[in-house]
Design an enzyme around this catalytic site. Structure first.
Site, PDB file in Angstrom:
ATOM      1  N   VAL A 125      -1.276  -6.606  -9.522  1.00  0.00           N
ATOM      2  CA  VAL A 125      -2.700  -5.985  -9.968  1.00  0.00           C
ATOM      3  C   VAL A 125      -2.666  -5.767 -11.679  1.00  0.00           C
ATOM      4  O   VAL A 125      -1.365  -5.194 -11.842  1.00  0.00           O
ATOM      5  CB  VAL A 125      -3.006  -4.765  -9.362  1.00  0.00           C
ATOM      6  CG1 VAL A 125      -4.325  -4.115  -9.765  1.00  0.00           C
ATOM      7  CG2 VAL A 125      -3.281  -4.944  -7.774  1.00  0.00           C
ATOM      8  N   ASP A 176      -6.742  -2.083   6.969  1.00  0.00           N
ATOM      9  CA  ASP A 176      -5.438  -1.466   6.131  1.00  0.00           C
ATOM     10  C   ASP A 176      -5.560  -0.569   5.303  1.00  0.00           C
ATOM     11  O   ASP A 176      -5.179  -0.218   4.364  1.00  0.00           O
ATOM     12  CB  ASP A 176      -5.156  -2.860   5.292  1.00  0.00           C
ATOM     13  CG  ASP A 176      -3.814  -2.828   4.762  1.00  0.00           C
ATOM     14  OD1 ASP A 176      -2.895  -1.967   5.341  1.00  0.00           O
ATOM     15  OD2 ASP A 176      -3.240  -3.611   4.069  1.00  0.00           O
TER      16      ASP A 176
HETATM   17  P1  ATP Z   1      -1.468  -4.197  -0.113  1.00  0.00           P
HETATM   18  O1  ATP Z   1      -1.062  -5.268  -0.748  1.00  0.00           O
HETATM   19  O2  ATP Z   1      -1.258  -4.022   1.149  1.00  0.00           O
HETATM   20  O3  ATP Z   1      -2.880  -3.595  -0.676  1.00  0.00           O
HETATM   21  P2  ATP Z   1      -0.592  -2.169  -2.113  1.00  0.00           P
HETATM   22  O4  ATP Z   1      -1.992  -1.299  -1.786  1.00  0.00           O
HETATM   23  O5  ATP Z   1       0.532  -1.157  -2.406  1.00  0.00           O
HETATM   24  O6  ATP Z   1      -0.501  -2.765  -0.905  1.00  0.00           O
HETATM   25  P3  ATP Z   1      -2.091  -3.370  -4.236  1.00  0.00           P
HETATM   26  O7  ATP Z   1      -3.508  -3.215  -3.702  1.00  0.00           O
HETATM   27  O8  ATP Z   1      -1.760  -4.926  -4.776  1.00  0.00           O
HETATM   28  O9  ATP Z   1      -0.863  -3.112  -3.422  1.00  0.00           O
HETATM   29  O10 ATP Z   1      -1.992  -2.278  -5.349  1.00  0.00           O
HETATM   30  C1  ATP Z   1      -0.995  -2.151  -6.095  1.00  0.00           C
HETATM   31  C2  ATP Z   1      -0.923  -0.996  -7.009  1.00  0.00           C
HETATM   32  O11 ATP Z   1      -1.673  -1.376  -7.889  1.00  0.00           O
HETATM   33  C3  ATP Z   1      -1.590   0.413  -6.211  1.00  0.00           C
HETATM   34  O12 ATP Z   1      -1.026   0.969  -5.408  1.00  0.00           O
HETATM   35  C4  ATP Z   1      -2.175   1.061  -7.364  1.00  0.00           C
HETATM   36  O13 ATP Z   1      -1.222   1.922  -7.858  1.00  0.00           O
HETATM   37  C5  ATP Z   1      -2.474  -0.197  -8.549  1.00  0.00           C
HETATM   38  N1  ATP Z   1      -3.809  -0.558  -8.393  1.00  0.00           N
HETATM   39  C6  ATP Z   1      -4.502  -1.286  -7.655  1.00  0.00           C
HETATM   40  N2  ATP Z   1      -5.729  -1.402  -7.826  1.00  0.00           N
HETATM   41  C7  ATP Z   1      -6.083  -0.714  -8.946  1.00  0.00           C
HETATM   42  C8  ATP Z   1      -7.110  -0.161  -9.525  1.00  0.00           C
HETATM   43  N3  ATP Z   1      -8.393  -0.900  -9.326  1.00  0.00           N
HETATM   44  N4  ATP Z   1      -7.263   0.698 -10.576  1.00  0.00           N
HETATM   45  C9  ATP Z   1      -5.690   1.005 -10.835  1.00  0.00           C
HETATM   46  N5  ATP Z   1      -4.620   1.010 -10.381  1.00  0.00           N
HETATM   47  C10 ATP Z   1      -4.810  -0.240  -9.380  1.00  0.00           C
END
Ligand code: ATP
Ligand code: MG
Length: 504
Positions: A219, A329
């Protein structure tokens, strides 16, 4: 009446959580059709923005024997545009429909730019009723239809010609080498982003802009024109070539709007990457505040607001009319916090990008161990109660500041948070679960105990024992000091075993 020292004429919804206000009486035993009330309120929220004056009062029959009537009004501030009114009433409808789905006979939702109210007791005169039916057809009011009808005969040929030219123009602009999509916006509500624009806004997906990484991809923070900030999630998807399928899914997901659901702003396909453009959340994810670098900074009031917001977001997701979604999830890293620390649920609808996961008994596990309901982990049985379970786990995490799979608790080394919480509950010591970095006064302690009971209620098995999320919202916001329900401890050994998860 409202006054403020700053301009709020175009503001639609109030920042933070603004609950619908449900009355105290229910329609129990009167055979009121919840679906009829829900459809009625939804229709009113769709029709009102198209009506002159942005106001409508309407009635509908809601009882099987046709003797009971529901009355409702919706109104927007006249300073709003039709679109602003529409998005305001969508939120108001989401709040108020929770009252309806719980059989409460009256409810109100007050937003910055709009107001909605319904009741089965009349509260306006019968000569004030608006016929909303013409506004539910595509194209708006009957007057408008009549005018358009007259004009169409004269300019019809020209319009057809214009449409053909535009269609040809958009097609020729969209298809570029490498499968990237360029140019015209094709989907209502979500924007079709240019890959090069996203690349530039993230400084070539540079590490300095990386917000985090998850199981599906990375991200990034993207900044457009030095001011507009969004988050870009690069998903690796197996069927990236199936563009039409994605377009449909993205269109559906981007239509879902709620203050506690992270908005999908746009998308782009580049090779095997699906890039989703999402609202940017400056405070990142909830896990950072529970056991990460910002541990110890959340008061009980803020934690409770976060719990309530998550419950509201899920309740909305489960009853969304266009596309009912089970998140599958729910976990602390998928709860993002805005600048006022209000929660937004991220990654909803992502399981839909796997086309084979359509049936109720699914073959592929999507979720995170520790948060996932036993019937889903073991047998792939999917229902909205899967999210209720994960919600219960997240609440325990919020209260304890411990990760659900953490084993650094007092019990045996394999005792996870859920089992620990149940044991404390059975020994009437739940207060020992409370995060030691959080100071609470005696009133707050009582409140925390009640919320722990609700969390445990959500983790019961079988799934039918768990409340629906709309019920959870009511329990969380009620004044009652306890949930007054018998709690059945689930069979927990599955938590202590390593489970091989099939991926066929
Ligand atoms: P999964 O892949 O199972 O969802 P995850 O939630 O840890 O695992 P991501 O959804 O890829 O992984 O997000 C990774 C991190 O990026 C998050 O924990 C958050 O800290 C950051 N993040 C994700 N989306 C945003 C957003 N829209 N704004 C700010 N930070 C974000
Ligand atoms: Mg995530």
């Amino acid at each position: 009446m409202v006054y403020e020292s700053i301009s709020f004429y175009t503001e639609t919804i109030l920042p933070g959580v603004n609950p619908g206000i449900c009355g105290n009486s229910t329609s129990s035993g009167r055979n009121v059709s919840k679906t009829a009330v829900d459809v009625f309120l939804s229709s009113l929220s769709i029709a009102t923005p198209k009506i002159n004056g942005l106001y409508a009062a309407a009635t509908t029959s809601v009882v099987g024997n046709d003797t009971s009537i529901a009355y409702a009004i919706a109104q927007c501030a006249e300073t709003l545009t039709t679109d602003e009114c529409k998005s305001c009433l969508e939120v108001a409808y989401a709040s108020i429909s929770i009252c309806a789905s719980n059989d409460v006979i009256d409810g109100r939702a007050i937003e910055s730019g709009c107001f909605m109210r319904y009741s089965t007791i009349p509260f306006f005169r019968s000569n004030q009723i608006t016929d909303i039916a013409p506004f539910l057809r595509d194209g708006g009011s009957s007057n408008k239809i009549a005018i358009i009808g007259g004009v169409v005969g004269v300019v019809g040929g020209l319009i057809v010609l214009l449409i053909v030219v535009l269609w040809w123009y958009c097609r020729s602009k969209r298809t570029m080498p490498g499968g990237s999509l360029y140019g015209a916006t094709e989907l209502q509500g979500s924007k079709d982003y240019n890959y090069n624009d996203l690349k530039k806004a993230t400084n070539d997906f540079g590490d300095e802009n990386k917000l985090g990484e998850g199981g599906f991809g990375d991200v990034y923070k993207a900044t457009f024109d030095d001011e507009k900030v969004v988050a870009v999630k690069k998903l690796k998807v197996r069927h990236a070539g199936a563009k039409i399928g994605f377009e449909n899914e993205i269109q559906l997901i981007s239509q879902i709007r709620h203050r506690n659901l992270l908005g999908l702003l746009g998308w782009c396909i580049d090779g095997s990457n699906l890039l989703l453009v999402l609202e940017y959340m400056p405070n990142g994810s909830l896990d950072r505040f529970l056991w990460g670098e910002r541990k110890g900074t959340l008061s009980w009031k803020i934690r409770y607001d976060i719990i309530l917001g998550i419950a509201r977001g899920l309740a909305h997701l489960h009853k969304e009319v266009h596309v009912r979604i089970v998140h599958r999830d729910i976990k602390s890293s998928n709860i993002l916090l805005d600048d006022a620390l209000q929660p937004k649920i991220a990654d909803f609808g992502f399981a839909r990008f796997q086309p084979e996961d359509q049936s109720h008994v699914i073959t592929k596990f999507v979720g995170t161990l520790g948060y996932t309901a036993p019937e889903y982990v073991r047998y792939g049985i999917l229902s909205d109660k899967v999210d209720t379970f994960s919600f219960g786990i997240v609440v325990l995490e919020i209260i304890s500041g411990q990760m659900c799979t953490s084993q650094n608790l007092d019990g045996p080394s394999t005792e996870f948070l859920l089992e620990h919480a149940w044991k404390l509950y059975e020994n009437q010591k739940v207060v020992m679960l409370v995060d030691e970095t959080m100071d609470i006064n005696p009133d707050e302690e009582k409140h925390v105990k009640k919320i722990i009971e609700i969390a445990l209620l959500c983790t019961q098995s079988p799934a039918s024992e768990r409340p629906a999320m709309s019920e959870v919202v009511l329990m969380l916001s009620s004044e009652q000091s306890s949930v007054e329900r018998h709690l059945t401890r689930p069979n927990l050994p599955y938590l202590n075993r390593r489970i091989h998860i099939g991926s066929s």
